[in-house]
Design a protein around this motif. Sequence first.
Motif, PDB file in Angstrom:
ATOM      1  N   GLU A   1      13.831  -0.817   6.203  1.00  0.00           N
ATOM      2  CA  GLU A   1      14.760   0.133   5.350  1.00  0.00           C
ATOM      3  C   GLU A   1      13.846   0.341   4.161  1.00  0.00           C
ATOM      4  OE1 GLU A   1      17.831   1.144   8.064  1.00  0.00           O
ATOM      5  OE2 GLU A   1      17.074   1.895   6.112  1.00  0.00           O
ATOM      6  N   TYR A   2      12.567  -0.450   4.084  1.00  0.00           N
ATOM      7  CA  TYR A   2      11.950  -0.167   2.585  1.00  0.00           C
ATOM      8  C   TYR A   2      10.786   0.502   2.690  1.00  0.00           C
ATOM      9  CZ  TYR A   2      15.003  -3.840   0.916  1.00  0.00           C
ATOM     10  OH  TYR A   2      16.053  -4.370   0.375  1.00  0.00           O
ATOM     11  N   THR A   3      10.418   1.386   2.381  1.00  0.00           N
ATOM     12  CA  THR A   3       9.471   2.524   2.025  1.00  0.00           C
ATOM     13  C   THR A   3       8.178   2.202   1.641  1.00  0.00           C
ATOM     14  OG1 THR A   3      11.294   4.207   2.382  1.00  0.00           O
ATOM     15  CG2 THR A   3       9.003   4.871   1.843  1.00  0.00           C
ATOM     16  N   TYR A   4       8.328   1.481   0.194  1.00  0.00           N
ATOM     17  CA  TYR A   4       7.195   1.153  -0.313  1.00  0.00           C
ATOM     18  C   TYR A   4       6.832  -0.432  -0.649  1.00  0.00           C
ATOM     19  CZ  TYR A   4       7.693   6.028  -1.540  1.00  0.00           C
ATOM     20  OH  TYR A   4       8.043   7.287  -1.157  1.00  0.00           O
ATOM     21  N   TRP A   5       5.728  -0.634  -0.642  1.00  0.00           N
ATOM     22  CA  TRP A   5       5.430  -2.341  -0.682  1.00  0.00           C
ATOM     23  C   TRP A   5       4.415  -2.414  -1.598  1.00  0.00           C
ATOM     24  CZ3 TRP A   5       7.863  -5.960   2.389  1.00  0.00           C
ATOM     25  CH2 TRP A   5       8.912  -5.405   3.440  1.00  0.00           C
ATOM     26  N   GLY A   6       4.464  -3.602  -2.360  1.00  0.00           N
ATOM     27  CA  GLY A   6       3.498  -3.926  -3.123  1.00  0.00           C
ATOM     28  C   GLY A   6       2.138  -4.608  -2.222  1.00  0.00           C
ATOM     29  N   GLN A   7       1.235  -5.459  -2.940  1.00  0.00           N
ATOM     30  CA  GLN A   7       0.166  -5.895  -2.224  1.00  0.00           C
ATOM     31  C   GLN A   7       0.511  -7.567  -1.716  1.00  0.00           C
ATOM     32  OE1 GLN A   7       0.428  -5.624  -5.510  1.00  0.00           O
ATOM     33  NE2 GLN A   7      -0.177  -7.726  -6.252  1.00  0.00           N
ATOM     34  N   GLY A   8       1.437  -8.042  -2.618  1.00  0.00           N
ATOM     35  CA  GLY A   8       1.803  -9.365  -2.308  1.00  0.00           C
ATOM     36  C   GLY A   8       1.230 -10.447  -3.330  1.00  0.00           C
ATOM     37  N   THR A   9       1.884 -11.343  -3.525  1.00  0.00           N
ATOM     38  CA  THR A   9       1.323 -12.522  -4.505  1.00  0.00           C
ATOM     39  C   THR A   9       1.691 -13.758  -3.657  1.00  0.00           C
ATOM     40  OG1 THR A   9       1.430 -13.425  -6.907  1.00  0.00           O
ATOM     41  CG2 THR A   9       3.449 -12.757  -5.786  1.00  0.00           C
ATOM     42  N   GLN A  10       0.607 -14.550  -3.782  1.00  0.00           N
ATOM     43  CA  GLN A  10       0.646 -16.020  -3.175  1.00  0.00           C
ATOM     44  C   GLN A  10       1.321 -16.853  -3.826  1.00  0.00           C
ATOM     45  OE1 GLN A  10      -0.975 -16.899   0.095  1.00  0.00           O
ATOM     46  NE2 GLN A  10       0.188 -18.756  -0.267  1.00  0.00           N
TER      47      GLN A  10
ATOM     48  N   TYR B   1       6.193 -10.360  -1.268  1.00  0.00           N
ATOM     49  CA  TYR B   1       5.980  -8.923  -1.339  1.00  0.00           C
ATOM     50  C   TYR B   1       7.436  -8.414  -2.079  1.00  0.00           C
ATOM     51  CZ  TYR B   1       2.386  -9.443   2.129  1.00  0.00           C
ATOM     52  OH  TYR B   1       1.193  -9.754   2.678  1.00  0.00           O
ATOM     53  N   CYS B   2       7.237  -7.183  -2.707  1.00  0.00           N
ATOM     54  CA  CYS B   2       8.440  -6.590  -3.225  1.00  0.00           C
ATOM     55  C   CYS B   2       8.319  -5.375  -2.801  1.00  0.00           C
ATOM     56  CB  CYS B   2       8.434  -6.308  -5.058  1.00  0.00           C
ATOM     57  SG  CYS B   2       7.096  -5.459  -5.748  1.00  0.00           S
ATOM     58  N   ALA B   3       9.673  -4.580  -2.436  1.00  0.00           N
ATOM     59  CA  ALA B   3       9.690  -3.657  -1.810  1.00  0.00           C
ATOM     60  C   ALA B   3      10.667  -2.625  -2.187  1.00  0.00           C
ATOM     61  CB  ALA B   3       9.741  -3.637  -0.175  1.00  0.00           C
ATOM     62  N   ALA B   4      10.722  -1.399  -2.029  1.00  0.00           N
ATOM     63  CA  ALA B   4      11.789  -0.397  -2.432  1.00  0.00           C
ATOM     64  C   ALA B   4      12.189   0.333  -1.282  1.00  0.00           C
ATOM     65  CB  ALA B   4      10.930   0.636  -3.420  1.00  0.00           C
ATOM     66  N   SER B   5      13.582   0.393  -1.520  1.00  0.00           N
ATOM     67  CA  SER B   5      14.304   0.893  -0.243  1.00  0.00           C
ATOM     68  C   SER B   5      15.056   2.266  -0.856  1.00  0.00           C
ATOM     69  CB  SER B   5      15.212  -0.015   0.368  1.00  0.00           C
ATOM     70  OG  SER B   5      15.990   0.566   1.315  1.00  0.00           O
ATOM     71  N   ASN B   6      15.529   2.958  -0.038  1.00  0.00           N
ATOM     72  CA  ASN B   6      16.542   4.325  -0.129  1.00  0.00           C
ATOM     73  C   ASN B   6      17.999   3.734   0.145  1.00  0.00           C
ATOM     74  OD1 ASN B   6      14.902   6.156  -1.262  1.00  0.00           O
ATOM     75  ND2 ASN B   6      14.116   6.618   0.753  1.00  0.00           N
ATOM     76  N   THR B   7      17.917   2.440   0.884  1.00  0.00           N
ATOM     77  CA  THR B   7      19.226   2.043   1.221  1.00  0.00           C
ATOM     78  C   THR B   7      19.397   0.447   0.581  1.00  0.00           C
ATOM     79  OG1 THR B   7      18.496   1.049   3.258  1.00  0.00           O
ATOM     80  CG2 THR B   7      19.401   3.399   3.421  1.00  0.00           C
ATOM     81  N   TYR B   8      20.549   0.046   0.733  1.00  0.00           N
ATOM     82  CA  TYR B   8      20.714  -1.706   0.321  1.00  0.00           C
ATOM     83  C   TYR B   8      20.752  -2.264   1.791  1.00  0.00           C
ATOM     84  CZ  TYR B   8      22.487  -5.561  -2.385  1.00  0.00           C
ATOM     85  OH  TYR B   8      22.807  -6.681  -2.667  1.00  0.00           O
TER      86      TYR B   8
ATOM     87  N   GLY C   1      14.575   3.622 -10.674  1.00  0.00           N
ATOM     88  CA  GLY C   1      16.121   3.402 -10.947  1.00  0.00           C
ATOM     89  C   GLY C   1      16.964   3.581  -9.446  1.00  0.00           C
ATOM     90  N   SER C   2      16.135   4.612  -8.843  1.00  0.00           N
ATOM     91  CA  SER C   2      16.880   5.405  -7.593  1.00  0.00           C
ATOM     92  C   SER C   2      16.950   4.303  -6.318  1.00  0.00           C
ATOM     93  CB  SER C   2      16.326   6.603  -7.313  1.00  0.00           C
ATOM     94  OG  SER C   2      16.643   7.575  -8.362  1.00  0.00           O
ATOM     95  N   TYR C   3      16.004   3.277  -6.624  1.00  0.00           N
ATOM     96  CA  TYR C   3      15.732   2.411  -5.411  1.00  0.00           C
ATOM     97  C   TYR C   3      16.310   1.112  -5.400  1.00  0.00           C
ATOM     98  CZ  TYR C   3      11.914   5.703  -4.164  1.00  0.00           C
ATOM     99  OH  TYR C   3      11.161   6.792  -3.696  1.00  0.00           O
ATOM    100  N   ALA C   4      16.951   0.510  -4.457  1.00  0.00           N
ATOM    101  CA  ALA C   4      17.249  -0.565  -4.242  1.00  0.00           C
ATOM    102  C   ALA C   4      15.828  -1.308  -3.921  1.00  0.00           C
ATOM    103  CB  ALA C   4      18.056  -0.806  -3.011  1.00  0.00           C
ATOM    104  N   MET C   5      15.762  -2.668  -4.305  1.00  0.00           N
ATOM    105  CA  MET C   5      14.756  -3.415  -4.375  1.00  0.00           C
ATOM    106  C   MET C   5      14.726  -4.819  -3.360  1.00  0.00           C
ATOM    107  SD  MET C   5      12.443  -1.861  -6.033  1.00  0.00           S
ATOM    108  CE  MET C   5      11.089  -2.810  -6.085  1.00  0.00           C
ATOM    109  N   GLY C   6      13.862  -5.068  -3.105  1.00  0.00           N
ATOM    110  CA  GLY C   6      13.735  -6.424  -2.175  1.00  0.00           C
ATOM    111  C   GLY C   6      12.653  -7.132  -2.310  1.00  0.00           C
ATOM    112  N   TRP C   7      12.791  -8.395  -2.087  1.00  0.00           N
ATOM    113  CA  TRP C   7      11.695  -9.564  -2.050  1.00  0.00           C
ATOM    114  C   TRP C   7      11.699  -9.932  -0.613  1.00  0.00           C
ATOM    115  CZ3 TRP C   7       7.793 -10.652  -5.435  1.00  0.00           C
ATOM    116  CH2 TRP C   7       7.910  -9.999  -6.887  1.00  0.00           C
TER     117      TRP C   7
END
Length: 122
Positions: free
Chosen positions: A108-117, A95-102, A30-36
């Motif tokens: 700006e994204y620190t953590y990444w998933g493995q991706g889905t095709q 890919y989805c990813a998590a960021s400490n910023t918007y 809940g502390s992370y902004a999320m991106g695709w």
Amino acid sequence: QVQLVESGGGLVQAGGSLRLSCLASGRAFGSYAMGWFRQAPGKEREFVARIRTSGERTYYADSVKGRFTISRDNAKKVVYLQVNSLKPEDTAVYYCAASNTYSSQQDEYTYWGQGTQVTVSS
């Protein structure tokens, strides 16, 4: 720290829809902004959509506005990307990813998933 796993990709015909999911583990989702983001073969990875920690603010790339919807459920630690009216040019690994910023910037994204095709046939 957060770990991310995407799912929901597949092969669809143009005009079809999918719901991509990103399941997070960790104590601070809940502390992370999320991106695709997405990356097509031979192309650079590009921004698709982002959502603030609260879910009240979203932003989309022009190429997907009106077709894609990002949402999140912080209690369930899930972020979604509903993709409608798919076009062949939407074909990519998502890919989805998590960021400490918007931000829409990948660095700006620190953590990444493995991706889905996602593959869209014409």
